[in-house]
Design a protein around this motif. Structure first.
Motif, short mmCIF file in Angstrom:
data_model
loop_
_atom_site.label_atom_id
_atom_site.label_comp_id
_atom_site.label_asym_id
_atom_site.label_seq_id
_atom_site.Cartn_x
_atom_site.Cartn_y
_atom_site.Cartn_z
N ARG A 88 0.85 -1.20 0.00
CA ARG A 88 0.00 0.00 0.00
C ARG A 88 0.88 1.24 0.00
O ARG A 88 1.94 1.26 0.63
CB ARG A 88 -0.91 0.02 1.22
N HIS A 89 0.41 2.25 -0.70
CA HIS A 89 1.14 3.52 -0.75
C HIS A 89 0.13 4.65 -0.74
O HIS A 89 -0.76 4.71 -1.60
CB HIS A 89 1.99 3.59 -2.02
N GLY A 90 0.22 5.55 0.24
CA GLY A 90 -0.72 6.66 0.36
C GLY A 90 -0.03 8.00 0.20
O GLY A 90 1.13 8.16 0.59
N GLU A 91 -0.74 8.98 -0.36
CA GLU A 91 -0.20 10.31 -0.52
C GLU A 91 -1.33 11.30 -0.76
O GLU A 91 -2.47 10.91 -1.06
CB GLU A 91 0.79 10.37 -1.69
N PHE A 92 -1.02 12.59 -0.63
CA PHE A 92 -1.99 13.62 -0.95
C PHE A 92 -2.08 13.78 -2.46
O PHE A 92 -1.08 13.59 -3.18
CB PHE A 92 -1.62 14.94 -0.29
N ASP A 93 -3.25 14.13 -2.93
CA ASP A 93 -3.52 14.18 -4.36
C ASP A 93 -4.08 15.54 -4.73
O ASP A 93 -5.00 16.05 -4.07
CB ASP A 93 -4.54 13.08 -4.72
N PHE A 94 -3.54 16.15 -5.78
CA PHE A 94 -4.02 17.44 -6.28
C PHE A 94 -4.30 17.28 -7.77
O PHE A 94 -3.42 16.92 -8.54
CB PHE A 94 -2.97 18.53 -6.05
N TYR A 123 -9.23 19.85 -7.13
CA TYR A 123 -9.49 18.79 -6.16
C TYR A 123 -8.25 18.58 -5.29
O TYR A 123 -7.11 18.55 -5.79
CB TYR A 123 -9.83 17.50 -6.90
N LEU A 124 -8.45 18.40 -3.99
CA LEU A 124 -7.39 18.07 -3.06
C LEU A 124 -7.90 16.97 -2.14
O LEU A 124 -8.96 17.11 -1.53
CB LEU A 124 -6.98 19.29 -2.23
N GLY A 125 -7.15 15.88 -2.08
CA GLY A 125 -7.61 14.77 -1.26
C GLY A 125 -6.50 13.79 -0.95
O GLY A 125 -5.31 14.07 -1.10
N ARG A 126 -6.91 12.63 -0.56
CA ARG A 126 -6.01 11.55 -0.16
C ARG A 126 -6.16 10.40 -1.14
O ARG A 126 -7.29 10.02 -1.50
CB ARG A 126 -6.36 11.08 1.25
N ARG A 127 -5.05 9.85 -1.60
CA ARG A 127 -5.09 8.73 -2.54
C ARG A 127 -4.37 7.53 -1.95
O ARG A 127 -3.32 7.67 -1.31
CB ARG A 127 -4.44 9.12 -3.87
N LEU A 128 -4.92 6.35 -2.14
CA LEU A 128 -4.31 5.11 -1.68
C LEU A 128 -4.13 4.18 -2.87
O LEU A 128 -5.11 3.83 -3.54
CB LEU A 128 -5.18 4.44 -0.61
N ASP A 129 -2.90 3.81 -3.15
CA ASP A 129 -2.58 2.87 -4.23
C ASP A 129 -2.27 1.51 -3.64
O ASP A 129 -1.55 1.40 -2.63
CB ASP A 129 -1.38 3.37 -5.04
N ARG A 130 -2.80 0.48 -4.28
CA ARG A 130 -2.55 -0.90 -3.85
C ARG A 130 -1.83 -1.64 -4.97
O ARG A 130 -2.18 -1.50 -6.14
CB ARG A 130 -3.86 -1.61 -3.50
#
Length: 232
Positions: A88-94, A123-130
């Motif tokens: 899993r890899h998470g980061e902020f997304d714009f 858009y500003l949010g949180r993204r989670l990649d699997r």
């Protein structure tokens, strides 16, 4: 028809829950969490750093190297250990989005509206990649690693758009039909396909100008589909 559109929007996250396939060298270096693995060796990564992010160096075609910490010994795993590994890899997304349509509920005798005028948003949010690793055996008998990836996100957006304004939509206040400017904002859930994002949005519009307070949809919720370009 309205019910069908609403049902389609509700199903959108499930429909978008597909995946793309990539080679191991396409996995960018960075911090990851080991979500699951069937390998005893890789299970040791999670055991040595439970709940912590591990730094993954540039992958090679047949191996992964994790660094649990600055002073820790690197953990190297080869192709045989890949089977069943999930990261899993998470980061902020714009992102910048366009909204091809907005679905508005019926109001004060006016039927439900499907607006297709120009709409854009930041858009500003949180993204989670699997990432799900597996081994694939080629017809030549050679085993090669592959990754199945899926990215999901959630966050908020604000932007500018337009809408058709008529007397019927402003309680007979507008003296002519015209295309008015609206400010909008809301929340969205997205599916990330590498550089392209697709998702569903719940938003609110505010018509600018003297007709705004009389507009039937001023501050009223709408549902929409959005498309965007990943900027980070």
């Amino acid at each position: 028809m309205v019910r069908l559109l609403l049902f389609s929007l509700l199903l959108l996250p499930a429909v978008l829950a597909g995946c793309t396939v990539g080679r191991v060298p396409q996995l960018a270096p960075g911090h990851y969490q080991v979500a699951r693995t069937r390998s005893g060796a890789l299970a040791g990564v999670a055991d040595q750093a439970p709940g912590r992010r591990l730094y993954l160096a540039q992958p090679t075609p047949d191996s992964l190297v994790f660094y649990p910490g600055p002073q820790a010994r690197p953990l190297r795993y080869g192709l045989a250990d890949f089977e069943g590994l999930k990261l899993r890899h998470g980061e902020f997304d714009f992102d910048i989005f366009t909204l091809p349509f907005k679905l508005r509920a019926s109001r004060e005798g006016v039927p439900a509206q499907l607006n297709t005028t120009f709409n854009a948003a930041l858009y500003l949010g949180r993204r989670l990649d699997r990432y799900h690793f597996r081994r694939t055996v080629l017809p030549t008998g050679q085993a090669v690693p592959q990754i199945r990836t899926a990215g999901f996100g959630y966050g908020g957006f604000v932007g500018l758009g337009s809408t058709i304004v008529t007397a019927d939509l402003t309680r007979q206040h507008a003296i002519t039909d015209y295309e008015g400017a609206v400010l909008h904002g809301g929340v969205a859930a997205i599916y990330d396909i590498r550089a392209l994002n697709v998702g569903a949005a719940l938003g609110f519009d505010y018509l600018l100008g003297a007709d705004g307070p009389h507009w039937l949809y001023q501050g009223r919720p709408w549902l929409g589909v959005l498309f965007g370009l990943n900027l980070n």
